[in-house]
Design an enzyme around this catalytic site. Sequence first.
Site, PDB file in Angstrom:
ATOM      1  CD  GLU A  36       0.707  48.038 -14.263  1.00 18.36           C
ATOM      2  OE1 GLU A  36       0.134  47.071 -14.402  1.00 18.36           O
ATOM      3  OE2 GLU A  36       2.227  47.939 -14.211  1.00 18.36           O
ATOM      4  CD  GLN A  44       5.985  41.103  -6.822  1.00 13.62           C
ATOM      5  OE1 GLN A  44       7.203  40.766  -7.154  1.00 13.62           O
ATOM      6  NE2 GLN A  44       5.345  41.703  -7.982  1.00 13.62           N
ATOM      7  CB  CYS A 160      14.519  39.173  -3.458  1.00 13.49           C
ATOM      8  SG  CYS A 160      15.268  39.111  -1.742  1.00 13.49           S
ATOM      9  CG  ASP A 327      12.783  43.834 -10.543  1.00 14.64           C
ATOM     10  OD1 ASP A 327      13.472  44.405  -9.798  1.00 14.64           O
ATOM     11  OD2 ASP A 327      11.721  43.239 -10.020  1.00 14.64           O
ATOM     12  CE  LYS A 335      17.345  41.823 -12.916  1.00 14.44           C
ATOM     13  NZ  LYS A 335      17.777  43.003 -13.557  1.00 14.44           N
ATOM     14  CB  THR A 336      16.010  44.224  -3.864  1.00 15.19           C
ATOM     15  OG1 THR A 336      16.862  45.353  -3.794  1.00 15.19           O
ATOM     16  CG2 THR A 336      16.693  42.986  -3.928  1.00 15.19           C
ATOM     17  CB  ALA A 338      16.377  47.468  -0.602  1.00  9.27           C
ATOM     18  CB  CYS A 371      18.973  40.643   0.297  1.00  6.50           C
ATOM     19  SG  CYS A 371      17.883  39.320  -0.341  1.00  6.50           S
TER      20      CYS A 371
END
Length: 436
Positions: A36, A44, A160, A327, A335-336, A338, A371
């Site tokens: 990374e 975010q 999201c 994602d 794509k969240t 959660a 969401c």
Amino acid sequence: MSQHFQVLVIGGGTAGIMVSSMLKRKKSDLQIAIIEPAETHYYQPAWTLVGANTYNFEKTGRPMASLIPNGVSWIKEFAETFDPENNKVVTKNGTEFTYDYLVVVPGLKIAPELVEGLKDAMDKGVVCSNYTNPKHTWETLKNFKGGTALFTQPTTPIKCGGAPQKIMYLAEEHFSKAGVRDKTDVVFALPSGSIFGVKIIADTLMEVVDKKDINVRFFHKLVKVDADKKIAWYEIDKDLTAGGCVTIADGDEASLDRDIQYNYKDVKVTREGERYGIHFDMMHLAPPQQAPDFIRNSPLAAETGWISVDSKTMQHTKYSNIFSFGDASNLPTSKTGAAIRKQVPVAVANILKLIDSKSLSTKEYDGYTSCPLVTGYGKMVLAEFDYKKNFKPDPKLKQFPMLLNDSSKEHWRLWMLKKYGLPYLYWNKMMKGIEV
């Protein structure tokens, strides 16, 4: 000379940190490395609130070094090429790493270049996006003096799916407080035929739209942004052979296609051939998004560019020692963060079982995602659903103090969950690898 790790993780976002932490927590002697390059890790989901001036942007970032789990190696480089046949990853610097198991979770790429003119327009003047610069969103809302406030989203999958409308509801309320709402038309142009994919939630959101007097324009595919003239150009993704006018009333609202126009407002629209240009005085958009280039050009990608995995196990469809979720994967869910919260425990169980007995665990992911749909300052709806788009509240969230039984309706307690509960859960549980 390559360096070898039992588990190599690509990406230090939500998925990468959570999976590394959970693996280390469950099997402390595992040799794990995260590739990374970023120095800062951002929470975010709070950027929606930053864009509406109700959350401090500085509080959304933490040093990456503070999140890398103890005992996990941090490789501060960009992953570039995959050689899955030889269990190898090569970085941009040419460093080689080999692995027993690979977890590919690099997130996605913001791709404004997919819409003509958008790259030059992004985050300048009256064009803003919480996805890239939420502080500029707030400046734009603060400086808005009335006219057409356009909110829109692309045809690509996005982080999201509800985010493009959350900021709209907050902005509408801000315009009321600022005394400019009575000279403002709020327009939401989106590519689908429904405001949300889960009916019980869509019904609630349409009530919010009615209450806030918002014009929704369905089947609108954004194809071009003209920043100088302040026009967003759309093609209509619907069979128009039935006749009738589509988006311009031309003095006769009865001729409008009601499937496309909801709560019509006579904002300025220019027509050129099959394109309709909505003139705006401010625009917030979710830019198009896609898998990162090094993923799209790799042997791991499906035809869509996203990583090809089994929807229940997160295991790669071709390489059994590679996993992906979050994602960058082609899991057919939103794509969240959660979703990642529920995907990680399944991937971890499968990797540990493979290490232990060369077979997969019985744990499966059912597509759960949520969401948090902010509908105003102090109000929120929590859309929770699975692969079948069934409304599916998570019993674990009910353990939060004061949480209510029906999260499909607006409530201030859900706002408290969004602003205080979820960030706490994120930093203190998910990032520490605790299953929640």
